[in-house]
Design a protein around this motif. Sequence first.
Motif, PDB file in Angstrom:
ATOM      1  N   VAL A  26       0.834  -1.190   0.029  1.00  0.00           N
ATOM      2  CA  VAL A  26       0.019   0.021  -0.086  1.00  0.00           C
ATOM      3  C   VAL A  26       0.945   1.262   0.184  1.00  0.00           C
ATOM      4  N   SER A  27       0.790   2.018  -1.165  1.00  0.00           N
ATOM      5  CA  SER A  27       1.221   3.424  -1.174  1.00  0.00           C
ATOM      6  C   SER A  27       0.533   4.622  -1.137  1.00  0.00           C
ATOM      7  N   SER A  28       0.957   5.667  -0.865  1.00  0.00           N
ATOM      8  CA  SER A  28      -0.070   6.726  -1.217  1.00  0.00           C
ATOM      9  C   SER A  28      -0.688   7.051  -2.471  1.00  0.00           C
ATOM     10  N   THR A  29      -0.046   6.646  -3.605  1.00  0.00           N
ATOM     11  CA  THR A  29      -0.634   6.918  -4.682  1.00  0.00           C
ATOM     12  C   THR A  29      -1.666   5.604  -5.065  1.00  0.00           C
ATOM     13  N   LEU A  32      -3.854   0.581   6.914  1.00  0.00           N
ATOM     14  CA  LEU A  32      -2.972  -0.232   6.229  1.00  0.00           C
ATOM     15  C   LEU A  32      -1.649   0.305   5.961  1.00  0.00           C
ATOM     16  N   TYR A  33      -1.619   1.505   5.311  1.00  0.00           N
ATOM     17  CA  TYR A  33      -0.597   2.302   4.984  1.00  0.00           C
ATOM     18  C   TYR A  33       0.443   2.641   6.131  1.00  0.00           C
ATOM     19  N   PRO A  75      -5.634  13.631   3.400  1.00  0.00           N
ATOM     20  CA  PRO A  75      -4.403  13.080   3.189  1.00  0.00           C
ATOM     21  C   PRO A  75      -3.661  12.069   4.193  1.00  0.00           C
ATOM     22  N   GLU A  76      -2.487  11.553   3.834  1.00  0.00           N
ATOM     23  CA  GLU A  76      -2.050  10.756   4.825  1.00  0.00           C
ATOM     24  C   GLU A  76      -1.257  11.224   5.972  1.00  0.00           C
ATOM     25  N   ASN A  77      -0.486  12.391   5.580  1.00  0.00           N
ATOM     26  CA  ASN A  77       0.176  13.190   6.472  1.00  0.00           C
ATOM     27  C   ASN A  77      -0.459  14.526   6.414  1.00  0.00           C
TER      28      ASN A  77
END
Lengths: 181, 126
Positions: free
Chosen positions: A25-28, A63-64, B32-34
Amino acid sequence: MTFNLQEWLTKHSKDDILFLFKGEVSSTLIADSLEVIEAKLEEASPKSKKKIYNVLVEALQNLYHHSSVLPEVKDINEKGKYAICILSKNNIGYHVITGNFVTNKQKDFLTKHLSHINELDKEELKGLYKDILDNQEFSDKGGGGLGMVDIARKSGSKLDFNFYNYSDNYYFFSLNVNIVE
Amino acid sequence: MEPISIVGTPKTPTVHFDNEKGKVEIKGRSIPENSIEFYKPLVDWLEAYLSNPAQLTEVNIQLEYFNTSSSKCILDVFKKLEAIYKSGNEVIVNWHYEEDDEDMLEAGEDYQSIIKIPFKMVEITE
């Protein structure tokens, strides 16, 4: 008995699968997945659509941020922050199912945290959410298990979870969230 | 100080902060993740704005989705606004939510119960 990932996958792929991802799992990947999923949710009611989307955002970001990397990989596909995310549908409603590897320490935290969440009613969950939000320190990775509380609040269902022993100190963490239509 | 104007992306909201007009607007998606990376400049801007705010600061929050990573940052934004309010300036928060989006209404009420500034829940009808 050793954990068999393929069996787990088969068991959780019985309903109508709208989305399935397995890998790192990546941000993209999260951005691309959410775009695909949003298009697939066109037929859901606006209310369910938002709930499913919210649960998926939190689940994918969990998950990320929190998937553990296995030190010894039995299968080459399970490299990196390997995780599985499934969105399926049956006559009851929608199901967000995730699986990822965690350490023994993470298993202890999750067991305590998720069991606590499952004991709470709607109002108590609201109280816990506000308590974590206002009182706990957050890191770049998120904070204090707020994501799981949010998943429980938005889905309105108990969190169905399991741990399967994978190898020394590593477990496969399986989470099933139901969003009733 | 300079106003802030940020164009939204699929994961981050559109932002307009204007010190002259006393307008603070956050609209769109915040997933966003961050989130700290995105919100820190906004919180810093409000900290600077606190020393010389407009007589009335009108805040419009209109989010379609936000993740729990953003929720803490949004609380930080509100805490800065609360400081402006407590120092004797007028602040009004308009929390917009789509018709039937009970979760978003409830999210606004959660903030309203933590932050001691006037909140107005505004339903968006199609």
